[in-house]
Design a protein around this motif. Structure first.
Motif, PDB file in Angstrom:
ATOM      1  N   SER A  12      86.654  43.121 -14.847  1.00 46.18           N
ATOM      2  CA  SER A  12      86.290  42.743 -13.480  1.00 46.18           C
ATOM      3  C   SER A  12      87.511  42.685 -12.564  1.00 46.18           C
ATOM      4  O   SER A  12      88.655  42.599 -13.036  1.00 46.18           O
ATOM      5  CB  SER A  12      85.608  41.364 -13.519  1.00 46.18           C
ATOM      6  OG  SER A  12      85.292  40.903 -12.223  1.00 46.18           O
ATOM      7  N   ILE A  14      90.684  42.465 -10.408  1.00 45.56           N
ATOM      8  CA  ILE A  14      92.020  43.065 -10.425  1.00 45.56           C
ATOM      9  C   ILE A  14      92.265  43.805 -11.738  1.00 45.56           C
ATOM     10  O   ILE A  14      92.815  44.919 -11.747  1.00 45.56           O
ATOM     11  CB  ILE A  14      93.099  41.977 -10.192  1.00 45.56           C
ATOM     12  CG1 ILE A  14      92.906  41.324  -8.813  1.00 45.56           C
ATOM     13  CG2 ILE A  14      94.505  42.576 -10.301  1.00 45.56           C
ATOM     14  CD1 ILE A  14      93.715  40.056  -8.583  1.00 45.56           C
ATOM     15  N   ASP A  33      88.552  41.397 -22.860  1.00 39.86           N
ATOM     16  CA  ASP A  33      87.756  40.553 -21.961  1.00 39.86           C
ATOM     17  C   ASP A  33      86.618  39.909 -22.748  1.00 39.86           C
ATOM     18  O   ASP A  33      86.389  40.243 -23.914  1.00 39.86           O
ATOM     19  CB  ASP A  33      87.197  41.382 -20.785  1.00 39.86           C
ATOM     20  CG  ASP A  33      86.986  40.530 -19.526  1.00 39.86           C
ATOM     21  OD1 ASP A  33      86.293  39.491 -19.614  1.00 39.86           O
ATOM     22  OD2 ASP A  33      87.508  40.897 -18.460  1.00 39.86           O
ATOM     23  N   TYR A 152      93.811  24.668 -11.429  1.00 34.30           N
ATOM     24  CA  TYR A 152      94.104  26.098 -11.215  1.00 34.30           C
ATOM     25  C   TYR A 152      95.546  26.236 -10.704  1.00 34.30           C
ATOM     26  O   TYR A 152      96.334  27.029 -11.229  1.00 34.30           O
ATOM     27  CB  TYR A 152      93.106  26.681 -10.211  1.00 34.30           C
ATOM     28  CG  TYR A 152      93.296  28.156  -9.947  1.00 34.30           C
ATOM     29  CD1 TYR A 152      92.790  29.106 -10.830  1.00 34.30           C
ATOM     30  CD2 TYR A 152      93.976  28.600  -8.817  1.00 34.30           C
ATOM     31  CE1 TYR A 152      92.966  30.469 -10.595  1.00 34.30           C
ATOM     32  CE2 TYR A 152      94.150  29.957  -8.572  1.00 34.30           C
ATOM     33  CZ  TYR A 152      93.643  30.885  -9.459  1.00 34.30           C
ATOM     34  OH  TYR A 152      93.817  32.225  -9.230  1.00 34.30           O
ATOM     35  N   VAL A 187      92.015  37.619  -2.732  1.00 31.66           N
ATOM     36  CA  VAL A 187      91.612  38.971  -3.110  1.00 31.66           C
ATOM     37  C   VAL A 187      90.089  39.000  -3.211  1.00 31.66           C
ATOM     38  O   VAL A 187      89.475  38.063  -3.734  1.00 31.66           O
ATOM     39  CB  VAL A 187      92.229  39.364  -4.473  1.00 31.66           C
ATOM     40  CG1 VAL A 187      92.004  40.842  -4.758  1.00 31.66           C
ATOM     41  CG2 VAL A 187      93.712  39.031  -4.506  1.00 31.66           C
ATOM     42  N   THR A 189      87.170  39.724  -4.931  1.00 28.17           N
ATOM     43  CA  THR A 189      86.683  40.017  -6.288  1.00 28.17           C
ATOM     44  C   THR A 189      85.537  39.045  -6.578  1.00 28.17           C
ATOM     45  O   THR A 189      85.306  38.103  -5.796  1.00 28.17           O
ATOM     46  CB  THR A 189      87.785  39.784  -7.347  1.00 28.17           C
ATOM     47  OG1 THR A 189      88.024  38.368  -7.447  1.00 28.17           O
ATOM     48  CG2 THR A 189      89.078  40.502  -7.023  1.00 28.17           C
TER      49      THR A 189
HETATM   50  P1  NAD Z   1      87.513  38.180 -11.803  1.00 21.21           P
HETATM   51  O1  NAD Z   1      86.698  36.969 -12.036  1.00 21.21           O
HETATM   52  O2  NAD Z   1      86.940  39.321 -11.082  1.00 21.21           O
HETATM   53  O3  NAD Z   1      88.127  38.706 -13.185  1.00 21.21           O
HETATM   54  C1  NAD Z   1      88.630  37.834 -14.151  1.00 21.21           C
HETATM   55  C2  NAD Z   1      88.346  38.432 -15.518  1.00 21.21           C
HETATM   56  O4  NAD Z   1      88.910  37.552 -16.516  1.00 21.21           O
HETATM   57  C3  NAD Z   1      86.845  38.563 -15.819  1.00 21.21           C
HETATM   58  O5  NAD Z   1      86.523  39.853 -16.278  1.00 21.21           O
HETATM   59  C4  NAD Z   1      86.615  37.506 -16.880  1.00 21.21           C
HETATM   60  O6  NAD Z   1      85.581  37.821 -17.805  1.00 21.21           O
HETATM   61  C5  NAD Z   1      87.987  37.447 -17.566  1.00 21.21           C
HETATM   62  N1  NAD Z   1      88.114  36.189 -18.295  1.00 21.21           N
HETATM   63  C6  NAD Z   1      87.875  34.933 -17.818  1.00 21.21           C
HETATM   64  N2  NAD Z   1      87.973  34.038 -18.804  1.00 21.21           N
HETATM   65  C7  NAD Z   1      88.287  34.717 -19.926  1.00 21.21           C
HETATM   66  C8  NAD Z   1      88.491  34.352 -21.279  1.00 21.21           C
HETATM   67  N3  NAD Z   1      88.355  33.067 -21.679  1.00 21.21           N
HETATM   68  N4  NAD Z   1      88.800  35.306 -22.181  1.00 21.21           N
HETATM   69  C9  NAD Z   1      88.893  36.610 -21.797  1.00 21.21           C
HETATM   70  N5  NAD Z   1      88.699  37.029 -20.531  1.00 21.21           N
HETATM   71  C10 NAD Z   1      88.385  36.095 -19.614  1.00 21.21           C
HETATM   72  O7  NAD Z   1      88.800  37.617 -11.038  1.00 21.21           O
HETATM   73  P2  NAD Z   1      90.050  38.363 -10.352  1.00 21.21           P
HETATM   74  O8  NAD Z   1      90.060  37.931  -8.949  1.00 21.21           O
HETATM   75  O9  NAD Z   1      90.112  39.784 -10.695  1.00 21.21           O
HETATM   76  O10 NAD Z   1      91.240  37.577 -11.067  1.00 21.21           O
HETATM   77  C11 NAD Z   1      92.218  38.241 -11.857  1.00 21.21           C
HETATM   78  C12 NAD Z   1      93.451  37.344 -11.898  1.00 21.21           C
HETATM   79  O11 NAD Z   1      93.988  37.200 -10.577  1.00 21.21           O
HETATM   80  C13 NAD Z   1      93.170  35.929 -12.384  1.00 21.21           C
HETATM   81  O12 NAD Z   1      94.235  35.498 -13.203  1.00 21.21           O
HETATM   82  C14 NAD Z   1      93.140  35.121 -11.104  1.00 21.21           C
HETATM   83  O13 NAD Z   1      93.449  33.774 -11.324  1.00 21.21           O
HETATM   84  C15 NAD Z   1      94.191  35.847 -10.300  1.00 21.21           C
HETATM   85  N6  NAD Z   1      94.107  35.621  -8.845  1.00 21.21           N
HETATM   86  C16 NAD Z   1      92.986  35.997  -8.163  1.00 21.21           C
HETATM   87  C17 NAD Z   1      92.945  35.762  -6.798  1.00 21.21           C
HETATM   88  C18 NAD Z   1      91.739  36.134  -5.967  1.00 21.21           C
HETATM   89  O14 NAD Z   1      91.729  35.782  -4.766  1.00 21.21           O
HETATM   90  N7  NAD Z   1      90.724  36.813  -6.523  1.00 21.21           N
HETATM   91  C19 NAD Z   1      94.033  35.179  -6.137  1.00 21.21           C
HETATM   92  C20 NAD Z   1      95.150  34.823  -6.873  1.00 21.21           C
HETATM   93  C21 NAD Z   1      95.185  35.053  -8.239  1.00 21.21           C
END
Ligand code: NAD
Length: 258
Positions: A12, A14, A33, A152, A187, A189
Motif C-alpha cells: 500500500s 509509499i 506486508d 506515533y 502524503v 495514502t
Molecule cells: P499505508 O497505510 O498506505 O501503508 C502502510 C503499509 O504497512 C500497509 O500496506 C500495511 O499493511 C503495512 N503494515 C502495517 N502494519 C504492518 C505490520 N504489522 N506488519 C507488516 N506490514 C504492516 O501508509 P503509507 O502512508 O504508505 O505509510 C508508509 C510509511 O510512511 C509509514 O511508515 C508511515 O508511518 C510513513 N509516513 C506516512 C505519512 C503519510 O502522510 N501517509 C507521513 C509520514 C510518514
C-alpha cells in the motif's frame, strides 16, 4: 544490473509506489506486508520479524542489495511503537547479513514530520535502549492516559535518532552500507485518507503540517527520494533524515536546526 530490493509495507501507499518504480526499471522486489506480498508477515512481533527476514533472505538467495522499510501504522496504540520502531530496526538488523554480501548495499527507512512534534519522551528513550517490553508497557500507559496520539511521534523520533546513531557504526558505515531516512509531511495514502476526507481533518493537518510547496504529496514524491537513497549513486550520504515535506520542517523549525 537488476538489484534485489526488500520493501516492507509493499502492499500500500509509499511502499507500493517504491515497489512499482523499482519493478519498472527492472529490479526484483521482495515485498513484505500483512497481505498481498511475496513475504506475508506481521512485523509487530519478534517472531514475525524473524520469520520475515528469514523468508526474504531465502528468496534473495542470501544477497540483499537494498532494503526500504516503509511498513508503518498511525494507530494511536502500542502497535505504533511495535511496527514503526521495532518492526524497522529489528528487521533491518536481521537483514544486515544479506546486505553485507551485496556489492553496493543500501538501506532507507521512513520517519515523519511527526518526529519534531509532541511525543512521549519515555517511550522514545525505551526505544533507544532497545527495550521493547518497557517501550510497549509505557505505550500502554500512554494509551490508558489518553495520550495514545503521542506514540506515533515517539516511534518516528526514536527511528530518526536510531538512524543518526547507527548509520556511523562499524556494522553500517564501516561495512559500506549507507543508512538514511526520509521524513514525509502529509502524503495521500490509505493512512491519511480518513483524516483528509473532512474539512475539520484537513484544517487540523494544515495547522500542524504547513506545506507551502505543492501541498499534500503523492506517494511517488516520497518514493523517488527513497529510490535515490538506496541507489548505487548514493555513495556518501548516510545518517541523514531528509524531510520531503513541502517545506513543513523549514516552516516549523526555521533556522533552529543549524
Ligand atoms: P499505508 O497505510 O498506505 O501503508 C502502510 C503499509 O504497512 C500497509 O500496506 C500495511 O499493511 C503495512 N503494515 C502495517 N502494519 C504492518 C505490520 N504489522 N506488519 C507488516 N506490514 C504492516 O501508509 P503509507 O502512508 O504508505 O505509510 C508508509 C510509511 O510512511 C509509514 O511508515 C508511515 O508511518 C510513513 N509516513 C506516512 C505519512 C503519510 O502522510 N501517509 C507521513 C509520514 C510518514
Amino acid at each position: 544490473m537488476a538489484r534485489q530490493v526488500v520493501v516492507t509495507g509493499a502492499a500500500s501507499g509509499i511502499g507500493a509506489a517504491v515497489s512499482a518504480l523499482l519493478r519498472g526499471r527492472g529490479d526484483e522486489v521482495i515485498g513484505v506486508d500483512l497481505r498481498d506480498a511475496e513475504v506475508v508477515a506481521d512485523l509487530s512481533t519478534r517472531q514475525g520479524r524473524r520469520d520475515a527476514a528469514g523468508a526474504a533472505l531465502r528468496r534473495a538467495g542470501g544477497v540483499v542489495d537494498a532494503v526500504v522499510a516503509c511498513a508503518g501504522t498511525a494507530e494511536p496504540t502500542e502497535a505504533a511503537v511495535a511496527v514503526n520502531y521495532f518492526g524497522v530496526v529489528e528487521f533491518l538488523g536481521a537483514l544486515r547479513p544479506g546486505l553485507v554480501r551485496a556489492e553496493e548495499p543500501r538501506a532507507a527507512v521512513i520517519s515523519s514530520i511527526s518526529s519534531i512534534q509532541t511525543s512521549d519522551a519515555d517511550v522514545a528513550a525505551a526505544c533507544a535502549e532497545r527495550d521493547e517490553e518497557r517501550a510497549l508497557s509505557l505505550a500502554g500507559k500512554a494509551v490508558a492516559e489518553g495520550r495514545g496520539y503521542q506514540l506515533y511521534a515517539a516511534s518516528k523520533l526514536a527511528l530518526a535518532r536510531w538512524v543518526r546513531r547507527t548509520s556511523v557504526e562499524p556494522g553500517w558505515a564501516g561495512a559500506g552500507i549507507p543508512l538514511n531516512a526520509v521524513a514525509p509531511g502529509v502524503v495521500v495514502t490509505p493512512m491519511t485518507a480518513a483524516l483528509l476526507s473532512t474539512d475539520d481533518g484537513r484544517a487540523l493537518v494544515d495547522e500542524s503540517v504547513p506545506m507551502p510547496l505543492g501541498g499534500y504529496a503523492p506517494p511517488e514524491a516520497i518514493a523517488h527520494a527513497l529510490l535515490w537513497l538506496v541507489a548505487p549513486e548514493n555513495t556518501h550520504m548516510t545518517g541523514q533524515v531528509v524531510f520531503v515535506d513541502g517545506g513543513a520542517d523549514a516552516t516549523l523549525r526555521g533556522e533552529d536546526t543549524f
